[in-house]
Motif scaffolding. Structure first.
Motif, short mmCIF file in Angstrom:
data_model
loop_
_atom_site.label_atom_id
_atom_site.label_comp_id
_atom_site.label_asym_id
_atom_site.label_seq_id
_atom_site.Cartn_x
_atom_site.Cartn_y
_atom_site.Cartn_z
N ILE A 1 0.83 -1.20 0.00
CA ILE A 1 0.00 0.00 0.00
C ILE A 1 0.87 1.25 0.00
O ILE A 1 0.62 2.21 -0.74
CB ILE A 1 -0.95 -0.01 1.20
CG1 ILE A 1 -2.05 -1.07 1.00
CG2 ILE A 1 -1.59 1.36 1.43
CD1 ILE A 1 -2.92 -1.30 2.21
N VAL A 2 1.90 1.25 0.84
CA VAL A 2 2.79 2.42 0.89
C VAL A 2 3.45 2.64 -0.47
O VAL A 2 3.48 3.77 -0.99
CB VAL A 2 3.86 2.23 1.99
CG1 VAL A 2 4.93 3.32 1.89
CG2 VAL A 2 3.22 2.26 3.37
N ARG A 3 3.97 1.59 -1.06
CA ARG A 3 4.68 1.74 -2.35
C ARG A 3 3.73 2.15 -3.47
O ARG A 3 4.10 2.96 -4.33
CB ARG A 3 5.39 0.44 -2.69
CG ARG A 3 6.58 0.17 -1.78
CD ARG A 3 7.10 -1.24 -1.90
NE ARG A 3 8.20 -1.48 -0.97
CZ ARG A 3 8.48 -2.65 -0.43
NH1 ARG A 3 7.77 -3.71 -0.74
NH2 ARG A 3 9.49 -2.77 0.42
N LEU A 4 2.53 1.61 -3.46
CA LEU A 4 1.57 1.99 -4.49
C LEU A 4 1.17 3.45 -4.36
O LEU A 4 1.06 4.18 -5.36
CB LEU A 4 0.32 1.11 -4.40
CG LEU A 4 0.46 -0.30 -4.97
CD1 LEU A 4 -0.75 -1.14 -4.59
CD2 LEU A 4 0.59 -0.24 -6.49
N ALA B 1 3.90 5.62 -5.62
CA ALA B 1 4.01 5.56 -7.08
C ALA B 1 3.03 6.49 -7.77
O ALA B 1 3.34 7.06 -8.81
CB ALA B 1 3.81 4.12 -7.56
N VAL B 2 1.82 6.63 -7.20
CA VAL B 2 0.80 7.46 -7.86
C VAL B 2 0.68 8.84 -7.25
O VAL B 2 0.09 9.73 -7.87
CB VAL B 2 -0.58 6.77 -7.83
CG1 VAL B 2 -0.53 5.41 -8.52
CG2 VAL B 2 -1.11 6.63 -6.41
N GLY B 3 1.24 9.06 -6.05
CA GLY B 3 1.03 10.32 -5.36
C GLY B 3 2.23 11.24 -5.27
O GLY B 3 2.10 12.38 -4.81
N VAL B 4 3.40 10.78 -5.71
CA VAL B 4 4.61 11.59 -5.62
C VAL B 4 5.12 11.86 -7.03
O VAL B 4 5.20 10.94 -7.85
CB VAL B 4 5.70 10.85 -4.79
CG1 VAL B 4 7.00 11.65 -4.76
CG2 VAL B 4 5.21 10.61 -3.37
N PRO B 5 5.46 13.12 -7.34
CA PRO B 5 5.99 13.43 -8.68
C PRO B 5 7.23 12.60 -9.00
O PRO B 5 7.99 12.24 -8.10
CB PRO B 5 6.33 14.93 -8.58
CG PRO B 5 5.49 15.45 -7.46
CD PRO B 5 5.35 14.32 -6.49
N THR C 1 13.44 9.68 -3.85
CA THR C 1 13.51 10.13 -2.45
C THR C 1 12.41 9.48 -1.62
O THR C 1 12.63 9.04 -0.49
CB THR C 1 13.36 11.67 -2.38
OG1 THR C 1 14.41 12.27 -3.14
CG2 THR C 1 13.45 12.15 -0.94
N ALA C 2 11.21 9.41 -2.20
CA ALA C 2 10.08 8.79 -1.49
C ALA C 2 10.36 7.32 -1.20
O ALA C 2 10.11 6.83 -0.09
CB ALA C 2 8.81 8.93 -2.32
N PHE C 3 10.92 6.61 -2.16
CA PHE C 3 11.20 5.19 -1.95
C PHE C 3 12.41 5.00 -1.03
O PHE C 3 12.51 3.96 -0.36
CB PHE C 3 11.39 4.48 -3.27
CG PHE C 3 10.09 4.15 -3.95
CD1 PHE C 3 9.27 3.16 -3.47
CD2 PHE C 3 9.68 4.86 -5.07
CE1 PHE C 3 8.06 2.86 -4.07
CE2 PHE C 3 8.47 4.57 -5.69
CZ PHE C 3 7.65 3.57 -5.19
N ARG D 1 -0.84 -1.62 -11.63
CA ARG D 1 0.18 -1.19 -10.67
C ARG D 1 0.24 -2.12 -9.46
O ARG D 1 1.30 -2.52 -9.01
CB ARG D 1 -0.08 0.25 -10.21
CG ARG D 1 0.17 1.30 -11.26
CD ARG D 1 0.11 2.70 -10.65
NE ARG D 1 0.15 3.73 -11.67
CZ ARG D 1 1.27 4.20 -12.21
NH1 ARG D 1 2.43 3.70 -11.84
NH2 ARG D 1 1.22 5.17 -13.11
N GLY D 2 -0.93 -2.43 -8.91
CA GLY D 2 -0.97 -3.30 -7.74
C GLY D 2 -0.41 -4.67 -8.03
O GLY D 2 0.32 -5.25 -7.22
N LEU D 3 -0.73 -5.20 -9.19
CA LEU D 3 -0.24 -6.52 -9.57
C LEU D 3 1.27 -6.51 -9.74
O LEU D 3 1.97 -7.43 -9.28
CB LEU D 3 -0.91 -6.95 -10.87
CG LEU D 3 -0.69 -8.38 -11.35
CD1 LEU D 3 -1.02 -9.38 -10.25
CD2 LEU D 3 -1.52 -8.66 -12.59
#
Length: 407
Positions: free
Chosen positions: A121-124, A127-131, A137-139, A332-334
């Motif tokens: 959930i965090v990674r997804l 992926a969709v919420g950070v430019p 940096t987010a990862f 994306r989730g898959l």
């Protein structure tokens, strides 16, 4: 270091609370193997071999369940998946202490299939919420919270099981899973592309469209990294045991954890990644070889493990970012579920392989085999990625010429 980049990531809507809830869910998930282990050994008075079988079938469940949960999140969002997962987890951890060994083993598969998908959930969401320019940096931030959870979760599970009881440890784990899962359910992070949320039916993406090309090298690099980290942790303990310094194992592993945190912090503050994901993964494997030259003294071993430990979190951040970038809308989730399965695969290979070499040969050979296996797999991934990149360049160059060719 540009620490302000982390502030910009956390300033994105909902990212701060998500990282906090994700952190607690990670602590619970990474503690599961050790809590199951002690539940079988202490609670059922069985051996470590019997405990290992329970953990193995749980791992199989996680590897299968990750992609399935990801697919369900692609179709229905977070809440339905979390609801089913929470129900299964609460039932397992509440009833687990009273189960017989056979029932516990069978139920462990279901527990793995319905594992709390906090990591995914965090990674997804990232992926969709950070430019895109801030995604590495987010990862890196995600890798840091994961690293801390690995340092805290298992130790907390062992402390409760040994100081109080394994039953309390199992039920306490269920409580943490329930609270973290409920928090994520209430937060309901958006893991599907905003452009598709108006239409409740996401596009159907054929497997052959995403499970090919550049994604396979990324998954291979992911497995290579976890193979190295799980393997060198086992080799560290085995090497110090052989030299009569096993009491220093905790300190050496703590130093590895701190180096990994620092590595992630530095990596995330960079303007852009210095190497492709497979390149960083290959460096993890190559530098792991250094441990084989320092197994006789815990101080030299600490020094030898600085580089591989400092590189492992950047490798995880790079592979997660690369996998998210390659995931098409509607899958994306898959894809991230497959990424989680690649992590699980590396963990399930690394520690047993290192242990087998320790038993058959020596700690030096354990570091050597783990380092070469990891570097070799990552090297193949790097070569494959470079080949695909060259092919894309050739196709792009040829396209205008073909378009200008007279009929």
């Amino acid at each position: 270091m540009r620490i302000g980049t982390y502030r910009k990531v956390l300033a994105q809507p909902g990212i701060g609370p998500l990282m906090l809830l994700g952190f607690f869910s990670k602590i619970a998930v990474v503690a599961i193997p050790v809590v199951m282990n002690l539940g079988v050994v202490f609670g059922l008075d069985r051996g470590f071999g019997a405990a290992g079988l329970v953990i193995a079938v749980w791992t199989v469940g996680v590897a299968i369940g990750g992609p399935l949960q990801g697919r369900m999140m692609d179709k229905y969002g977070v809440r339905p998946v979390l609801g089913v997962s929470l129900l299964g987890q609460l039932l397992f951890w509440e009833l687990g202490p009273s189960m017989s060994y056979g029932v516990l083993t069978a139920s462990a598969v279901a527990c793995g299939l319905l594992n709390l998908p906090g990591f995914a959930i965090v990674r997804l969401r990232l992926a969709v919420g950070v430019p895109e320019e801030r995604r590495h940096t987010a990862f890196a931030l995600d890798a840091m919270t994961s690293n801390i959870s690995y340092m805290v979760g298992p130790a907390l599970g062992v402390t409760i099981a040994t100081a109080i009881s394994s039953d309390v440890s199992m039920r306490g784990l269920g409580l943490v899973v329930g609270l973290a899962g409920a928090g994520l359910w209430l937060l309901n992070p958006q893991v599907r592309d905003a452009a598709k949320t108006v239409d409740s039916t996401p596009p159907k993406v054929p497997v052959r469209q995403w499970f090919k090309g550049a994604l396979i090298p990324v998954l291979a690099a992911t497995t290579a990294t976890t193979l190295a980290t799980a393997g060198y942790e086992t080799a560290i303990v085995g090497g110090l045991r052989d030299s009569g310094q096993v009491e220093w194992s905790g300190l050496v592993l703590t130093v590895c954890g701190l180096c990994s945190l620092i590595g992630a912090l530095v990596y995330g503050s960079l303007k852009k990644p210095p190497l492709p994901a497979a390149g960083i993964a290959a460096l993890v494997g190559v530098t792991t070889l250094l441990g084989g030259f320092a197994t006789g003294d815990w101080r030299w071993l600490c020094l030898a493990m600085v580089l591989p430990a400092a590189l492992c979190s950047p490798a995880f951040a790079a592979t997660a970012s690369a996998a998210s970038a390659l995931a098409p809308v509607g899958a994306r989730g898959l894809v991230m579920g497959c990424y989680s399965a690649a992590l699980t695969l590396g963990n399930s290979i690394g520690a047993p392989l290192s242990g087998a070499v320790l038993d058959a040969r020596s700690p030096v050979w354990a570091f050597t085999v783990i380092g070469l296996a990891s570097a070799g797999l990552a090297g193949l991934a790097l070569a494959r990625g470079a080949y695909l990149a060259r092919s894309d360049v050739k196709e792009n160059r040829a396209a205008p010429a073909l378009a200008d060719t007279p009929a």
